[in-house]
Structure formats: C-alpha cells, structure tokens
Design a protein around this motif. Structure first.
Motif, PDB file in Angstrom:
ATOM      1  N   HIS A  27       0.851  -1.186   0.000  1.00 41.16           N
ATOM      2  CA  HIS A  27       0.000   0.000   0.000  1.00 41.16           C
ATOM      3  C   HIS A  27       0.892   1.243   0.000  1.00 41.16           C
ATOM      4  N   THR A  28       0.676   2.114  -0.954  1.00 45.14           N
ATOM      5  CA  THR A  28       1.474   3.348  -1.030  1.00 45.14           C
ATOM      6  C   THR A  28       0.555   4.545  -0.797  1.00 45.14           C
ATOM      7  N   ASN A  29       1.097   5.568  -0.134  1.00 45.89           N
ATOM      8  CA  ASN A  29       0.293   6.756   0.191  1.00 45.89           C
ATOM      9  C   ASN A  29       1.007   8.059  -0.168  1.00 45.89           C
ATOM     10  N   ARG A  30       2.038   7.927  -1.012  1.00 48.36           N
ATOM     11  CA  ARG A  30       2.816   9.106  -1.432  1.00 48.36           C
ATOM     12  C   ARG A  30       3.720   8.693  -2.584  1.00 48.36           C
ATOM     13  N   GLN A  31       4.231   9.691  -3.306  1.00 51.10           N
ATOM     14  CA  GLN A  31       5.274   9.432  -4.288  1.00 51.10           C
ATOM     15  C   GLN A  31       6.562   9.071  -3.554  1.00 51.10           C
ATOM     16  N   GLY A  32       7.382   8.214  -4.135  1.00 47.07           N
ATOM     17  CA  GLY A  32       8.692   7.955  -3.552  1.00 47.07           C
ATOM     18  C   GLY A  32       9.026   6.482  -3.462  1.00 47.07           C
ATOM     19  N   LEU A  33      10.120   6.208  -2.742  1.00 47.16           N
ATOM     20  CA  LEU A  33      10.693   4.864  -2.676  1.00 47.16           C
ATOM     21  C   LEU A  33      10.215   4.115  -1.438  1.00 47.16           C
ATOM     22  N   PHE A  34       9.804   2.863  -1.623  1.00 48.25           N
ATOM     23  CA  PHE A  34       9.378   1.973  -0.531  1.00 48.25           C
ATOM     24  C   PHE A  34      10.274   0.742  -0.580  1.00 48.25           C
ATOM     25  N   GLU A  35      11.050   0.543   0.475  1.00 48.77           N
ATOM     26  CA  GLU A  35      12.013  -0.560   0.432  1.00 48.77           C
ATOM     27  C   GLU A  35      11.348  -1.909   0.676  1.00 48.77           C
ATOM     28  N   LEU A  36      11.714  -2.903  -0.163  1.00 48.39           N
ATOM     29  CA  LEU A  36      11.143  -4.244  -0.104  1.00 48.39           C
ATOM     30  C   LEU A  36      12.171  -5.305   0.277  1.00 48.39           C
ATOM     31  N   THR A  37      13.402  -4.888   0.567  1.00 49.14           N
ATOM     32  CA  THR A  37      14.508  -5.842   0.726  1.00 49.14           C
ATOM     33  C   THR A  37      14.223  -6.904   1.790  1.00 49.14           C
ATOM     34  N   LYS A  38      13.764  -6.463   2.963  1.00 47.18           N
ATOM     35  CA  LYS A  38      13.523  -7.416   4.055  1.00 47.18           C
ATOM     36  C   LYS A  38      12.452  -8.437   3.688  1.00 47.18           C
ATOM     37  N   GLN A  39      11.349  -7.958   3.096  1.00 50.32           N
ATOM     38  CA  GLN A  39      10.269  -8.873   2.702  1.00 50.32           C
ATOM     39  C   GLN A  39      10.748  -9.881   1.671  1.00 50.32           C
ATOM     40  N   ILE A  40      11.564  -9.405   0.730  1.00 55.49           N
ATOM     41  CA  ILE A  40      12.060 -10.298  -0.330  1.00 55.49           C
ATOM     42  C   ILE A  40      12.998 -11.349   0.260  1.00 55.49           C
ATOM     43  N   LYS A  41      13.932 -10.911   1.110  1.00 57.78           N
ATOM     44  CA  LYS A  41      14.876 -11.861   1.722  1.00 57.78           C
ATOM     45  C   LYS A  41      14.142 -12.900   2.569  1.00 57.78           C
ATOM     46  N   ALA A  42      13.140 -12.457   3.313  1.00 63.97           N
ATOM     47  CA  ALA A  42      12.390 -13.384   4.166  1.00 63.97           C
ATOM     48  C   ALA A  42      11.657 -14.421   3.319  1.00 63.97           C
ATOM     49  N   TRP A  43      11.060 -13.988   2.217  1.00 66.74           N
ATOM     50  CA  TRP A  43      10.340 -14.941   1.375  1.00 66.74           C
ATOM     51  C   TRP A  43      11.301 -15.949   0.746  1.00 66.74           C
ATOM     52  N   VAL A  44      12.443 -15.465   0.243  1.00 66.31           N
ATOM     53  CA  VAL A  44      13.434 -16.366  -0.374  1.00 66.31           C
ATOM     54  C   VAL A  44      13.863 -17.417   0.633  1.00 66.31           C
TER      55      VAL A  44
END
Lengths: 139, 139, 139
Positions: free
Chosen positions: B11-28
């Motif tokens: 869910h995004t509520n503004r323009q800009g960068l949202f980091e996904l690194t932790k979620q991606i590493k956890a799923w892998v």
C-alpha cells in the motif's frame, strides 16, 4: 522442469512502438508450460524493449515525444554520425530503456498487469528486420 | 530443480521509494531454495522497481529530485492528462527505471551487494495498492 | 536441468565502459550448459551494466558524454555529497542503466546480436574492485 525458446521476427518501417503482447502470450500458451520464467531479449543496439500502458495511444505518443526531446537527433552533438542522424540517438534511447525483460508465468500466461503491454521500441526511421528472442523455463 | 512464487501487496500513500529488501529476503529464505534465480516483477505502469543504496536517505532524496526535474509534472508537456498531473510523468519515470529485476540467489539469499536495497518506486501521489510478483527457481 | 554460477572480479581505474563479453562467453562455454538462461548481476550502486555496440568506440564515447551532460557532477545539485562529486551522479547513472541483464543461451553461447557487447559501466574516477555475478540455469 523444461524449457523452450523461439525468435520473433518483426519488420519495422518507422520509429516508434510496436506491440508484441499478443504474439508473446500466444507463444507462451503454445509451449504448454504453466508456471515458469519468461525472458524477452532484443538482439539490437538501436531498437529496444519497453513495458508500458497499451490502452491509451496518447501515452505512447508522450513517451516518444519525451525521448525525442531528451535525446536529440542533432549530429553536432555526437561523434558517431556515419550511420545517419537517428543512429546515435537510437543507441542512447536503447540504453535508457530495456534490452531484456523477465516476466514470471503463472497459469500459462505472463503475469502482466491489466494495463501492461510489451513493446519493441524502434529507434531507426528506415525499414529494419528485428529479432526478439523468447525463452521460457518451467513446468 | 523446483520453483515457487508469491505476490507482495504494497500500500502506497505518497510518491517515492518503498524498500522491499527485508520482505524479499524473508520470502526467499522461507522457500527453502538455496541456489537459484529470483525475479522481481512490478505489475504497474506508474510504479516501478529500482536497486539502489539503502544506507543514506539523502541518496534516495537526490534520486527523486533528479527524476522530478527530468520528467516535469507539467500537463502542458503531455497529451495524456486525464488521469492527473502525476500520471504521464509516472509512466515515463517507470520506463527510465525498471519493471523487472533478476537477482541470483546463493546460500539462501539474493546476492545483493552491501549497499544494495530493492525499492518499489511509486510515481502517484494518491493512495494505491501495488502488486510485486516474486518468482524463484532453483535447488 | 542444472545451474552454475561464478563471480567476475573487475578492477576499474577510471570512469567509463569495461567490456565483459569475452569473459562471459568463455564462462558460459565452460559450464557445458548448451541451452538456458544467463543472468548478469552487478553488486554495486555506483557501477552498472549496459549492452551496447562494441564495434565503433565513438558510440561508447557518445554514450558517456550524454550521461555526463544529463547527470552533472555538480555538488550544488545534490544533498549526498560526502563521498565525492562523482558519487551521487554515479548512483543516478546506475539507476538509468542496468543492474541486471537476462540473456538466453542457445548453442552454448548467449544470443547477443552481432553488434552487442556486455559492459560494466564504472561511474567512479578512483580505483575500485567490482563484482559481477553470473548465473546460468539450463541443460
């Protein structure tokens, strides 16, 4: 796990975007691979790939206009000019867009969003024959 | 060799960068696949992906500032204006960044460098729900 | 179906393009994998990847000139300036080019077109040691 590949041959006769989405989806379906990873690869340096909205043609027009202004077809700006005024800008526009795309395949289809289409972006004005390699690996 | 996939809902509520690194590493890690190929795919045309430094927030600020200046939110520049002043610039900023990323996985983790983080780059100011598909194939 | 991976270590001593095509082709051949999917991944945020023409060095010169003008090395433009005047422009130039490339492999070789070479694009002026991970999955 198995793999398949093919080459799409696309004849271009102008600068601009040529949509490949239908051809790509049809080939993926025909492989019989349900889940996997699709790669789309453009074998050229003055044509490239792009995923963008395929609903309103104005979006494509505005994208092309942006790149025409950002990367000018003005030979005085470049040293590599012997292949025509659209060649060096084409190399730069290729670098700013994509040469390869990776798209997961689920349920026998690429997981493109509702508005996403896959396009070949031709940067040369004269006739060209372009090769786009599709490779799919999965089950 | 086997494969797995999931969809991150962001869910995004503004323009800009949202980091996904932790979620991606956890799923892998959770897939149990030790060595393989990870694909990250954004299913939108006004949000995109980017790998960049995640240590100093000033880097992210400067990147956003650069894109705001390069791709202006000025409707007089575009023909596709009916979805708001941030829509067409969002399409162009998406094209200039990434829709898909391929990252090798070794030892149960993506081989990101010390300073590399994976970000969703939201180009729209209003609330949006974004889907990022993760696909991993390996052993 | 099997996979293999390696890391290329590249010492850079200037800004600009360093061609990796020969090293990549030699490694692919050495794996004994005939058909598959090659990923090239750069583990840095101020160096990146690019596929472009490797025949005329003027093309590479013009590409570098374009990026020098588009992304200025002028500290007054940035807030992240403590790592030197070439650091923040390097992050932005990385974002505008590629961090990962996916290239199908057929007949024991990447399906690069006649004029396509794979380059590491170094954005820092000082000496750096760069890591580029190669991963290949196939038969």
């Amino acid at each position: 796990m198995r793999q398949d590949h093919t080459t799409l041959n696309i004849h271009t006769n102008r600068q601009g975007l040529f949509e490949l989405t239908k051809q790509i989806k049809a080939w993926v379906l025909g492989t019989g691979i349900n889940t996997g990873m699709l790669t789309v690869f453009c074998r050229h340096t003055s044509a490239s790939l792009m995923i963008q909205e395929n609903a309103d043609p104005d979006v494509q027009y505005d994208i092309e206009t942006f790149f025409k202004q950002l990367v000018r077809e003005d030979p005085s700006l470049y040293t590599h000019t012997n292949e025509g005024p659209d060649d060096m800008p084409g190399h730069i526009r290729s670098v700013l867009t994509d040469v390869s795309l990776s798209i997961p395949v689920i349920g026998g289809a690429p997981v493109l969003g509702t508005w996403q289409g896959v396009f070949l972006y031709e940067h040369r004005a004269r006739n060209h024959d372009r090769q786009v390699v599709l490779h799919l690996m999965g089950d």
